[in-house]
Design a protein around this motif. Structure first.
Motif, PDB file in Angstrom:
ATOM      1  N   GLU A   2       0.748  -1.077   0.522  1.00 56.31           N
ATOM      2  CA  GLU A   2      -0.390   0.181   0.391  1.00 56.31           C
ATOM      3  C   GLU A   2       0.602   1.201   0.244  1.00 56.31           C
ATOM      4  O   GLU A   2       1.568   1.743   0.758  1.00 56.31           O
ATOM      5  CB  GLU A   2      -0.698  -0.029   1.190  1.00 56.31           C
ATOM      6  N   THR A  22      -0.445   4.566  -1.264  1.00 55.50           N
ATOM      7  CA  THR A  22      -2.016   5.166  -0.534  1.00 55.50           C
ATOM      8  C   THR A  22      -3.087   3.848  -0.176  1.00 55.50           C
ATOM      9  O   THR A  22      -2.929   2.997  -1.087  1.00 55.50           O
ATOM     10  CB  THR A  22      -2.505   6.418  -0.756  1.00 55.50           C
ATOM     11  N   PRO A  23      -4.576   4.534   0.344  1.00 52.38           N
ATOM     12  CA  PRO A  23      -5.123   3.844   0.370  1.00 52.38           C
ATOM     13  C   PRO A  23      -5.809   3.235  -0.654  1.00 52.38           C
ATOM     14  O   PRO A  23      -6.645   2.488  -0.772  1.00 52.38           O
ATOM     15  CB  PRO A  23      -6.408   4.094   1.554  1.00 52.38           C
ATOM     16  N   GLN A  24      -5.653   4.172  -1.998  1.00 48.17           N
ATOM     17  CA  GLN A  24      -5.872   4.337  -3.429  1.00 48.17           C
ATOM     18  C   GLN A  24      -4.829   3.597  -4.070  1.00 48.17           C
ATOM     19  O   GLN A  24      -5.099   2.874  -5.727  1.00 48.17           O
ATOM     20  CB  GLN A  24      -7.003   5.542  -4.066  1.00 48.17           C
ATOM     21  N   TRP A  56      -1.625   1.500  -5.284  1.00 40.38           N
ATOM     22  CA  TRP A  56      -0.923  -0.289  -4.758  1.00 40.38           C
ATOM     23  C   TRP A  56       0.481  -0.572  -5.256  1.00 40.38           C
ATOM     24  O   TRP A  56       0.119  -0.456  -6.879  1.00 40.38           O
ATOM     25  CB  TRP A  56      -1.883  -1.186  -4.380  1.00 40.38           C
ATOM     26  N   PRO A  88      -6.461  -5.348  -4.510  1.00 36.89           N
ATOM     27  CA  PRO A  88      -7.163  -5.108  -3.478  1.00 36.89           C
ATOM     28  C   PRO A  88      -8.415  -4.330  -4.116  1.00 36.89           C
ATOM     29  O   PRO A  88      -8.110  -3.399  -5.211  1.00 36.89           O
ATOM     30  CB  PRO A  88      -6.706  -4.560  -2.619  1.00 36.89           C
ATOM     31  N   GLN A  97      -9.939  -1.908  -3.105  1.00 39.12           N
ATOM     32  CA  GLN A  97      -9.945  -0.056  -2.593  1.00 39.12           C
ATOM     33  C   GLN A  97      -8.531   0.435  -4.061  1.00 39.12           C
ATOM     34  O   GLN A  97      -9.047   1.307  -4.019  1.00 39.12           O
ATOM     35  CB  GLN A  97      -9.759   0.145  -1.857  1.00 39.12           C
ATOM     36  N   ALA A  98      -8.241  -0.477  -4.301  1.00 38.47           N
ATOM     37  CA  ALA A  98      -7.088   0.233  -5.500  1.00 38.47           C
ATOM     38  C   ALA A  98      -8.120   1.031  -6.457  1.00 38.47           C
ATOM     39  O   ALA A  98      -8.438   0.127  -7.142  1.00 38.47           O
ATOM     40  CB  ALA A  98      -6.345  -1.004  -5.318  1.00 38.47           C
ATOM     41  N   ARG A 146       8.596   3.902  -1.135  1.00 35.85           N
ATOM     42  CA  ARG A 146       7.350   4.219  -0.534  1.00 35.85           C
ATOM     43  C   ARG A 146       6.723   6.105  -0.315  1.00 35.85           C
ATOM     44  O   ARG A 146       6.080   6.050  -0.501  1.00 35.85           O
ATOM     45  CB  ARG A 146       6.791   3.295   0.736  1.00 35.85           C
ATOM     46  N   ARG A 194       3.882   8.393  -2.572  1.00 33.37           N
ATOM     47  CA  ARG A 194       3.223   8.865  -1.746  1.00 33.37           C
ATOM     48  C   ARG A 194       3.693  10.212  -2.199  1.00 33.37           C
ATOM     49  O   ARG A 194       2.018  11.328  -2.571  1.00 33.37           O
ATOM     50  CB  ARG A 194       3.477   8.754  -0.845  1.00 33.37           C
TER      51      ARG A 194
END
Length: 293
Positions: free
Chosen positions: A112, A114-116, A118, A127, A129-130, A151, A155
């Motif tokens: 991950e 960010t939450p969206q 990956w 996932p 939510q990706a 990462r 980000r």
């Protein structure tokens, strides 16, 4: 498969390893024979620094052979050599058959950013939510999304407006930052590295992710870029300060990673004649530094 296990003092490791390769060992690995004991020794120093010692005082050398007969014959031949003095055959052990591909793949899960956003190996499903995904498998070149420096760079990319930008990824490794920039709208991307394997890896990964970029050796970087990314290490970043800053267009962004927290001030001083660096992110003892030129 069978393992021939040897105990070898530091000054004999290279000779024994070379001999095992000449005896057609399928693989040769070296471990600290005193690992997880009071005699265990740290061999490697901090990133970018030379190792504090050339090897462990006592090493466990493990050679893999296709049959038990081949392993035992190799052990017998080694014991007859003068350079084996001080070494010891610790034994021959059967290695259970395993699905090595599946075992290796199990060690690399989606990462991950960010939450969206990956990083997802090709053998995994993204996932639910990706919304943005980079498909990347572990390879020879650095940069699979698992290291804090990678990462943090990704980000930063995910939070920018890169649409239509010209972007330079200097020291591209696997090309993950250049691919990330493409996923977030950059349209003219150069990814450069001194390692031909990294250039090839970047080209293959760009194709796998259906993005367009130009990968090559450092001389490919020409002119000005709205964003310059460099995830290397502190020492080369200091040397590269005038070159990297010269590639940043007026009003553009410089993004540097591979820097330990304790190296923050020396990076600021190295770049002071060209740009004002600030810490933009931190993770696990590493920092991301950025500047607007």
């Amino acid at each position: 498969m069978f393992e021939l296990r040897l105990l070898v003092p530091q000054d004999r490791v290279d000779a024994v390893s070379d001999a095992l390769e000449a005896l057609d060992a399928l693989s040769v690995s070296v471990e600290d024979a005193d690992a997880q004991t009071d005699s265990e020794q740290a061999l490697f120093g901090e990133p970018g620094m030379p190792p504090p010692r050339g090897g462990w005082n006592r090493s466990r050398v493990i050679a893999l052979f296709p049959t038990e007969e081949a392993a035992r014959e190799a052990g017998a031949l080694l014991q007859a050599q003068d350079f084996f003095d001080g070494c010891q055959v610790a034994g021959v052990e059967d290695v259970p058959e395993q699905d090595w591909v599946r075992l290796t793949q199990s060690q690399f899960a989606p990462v991950e950013i960010t939450p969206q956003f990956w990083i997802v190996p090709t053998w995994h499903q993204p996932p639910d939510q990706a919304r943005q995904v980079i498909r990347l498998d572990p390879g020879l070149a650095f940069g699979t999304g698992t290291h804090p420096t990678t990462r943090m760079c990704l980000r930063w990319i995910a939070r920018q407006q890169l649409a239509g930008q010209r972007v330079l990824d200097y020291g591209c490794g696997s090309g993950i930052l250049a691919i990330g920039a493409a996923k977030f709208g950059a349209t003219d991307i150069d990814a450069v590295d001194i390692d031909e394997a990294a250039v090839q890896s970047t080209q293959a990964n760009a194709l796998a992710n259906d993005v367009v970029l130009h990968a090559g050796l450092p001389e490919r970087a020409q002119g000005k870029y709205q964003t310059v990314l460099a995830n290397i290490l502190a020492s080369p970043l200091k040397v590269l300060a005038p070159l990297l800053c010269a590639h940043v267009a007026p009003g553009g962004s410089l993004v540097l990673a591979g820097i330990l927290e304790r190296q923050t001030e020396e990076l600021k001083q190295a770049y002071a004649p060209y740009a004002r660096l600030d810490v933009a992110d931190t993770e696990d003892g590493w920092v991301l530094m950025t500047a607007r030129l």
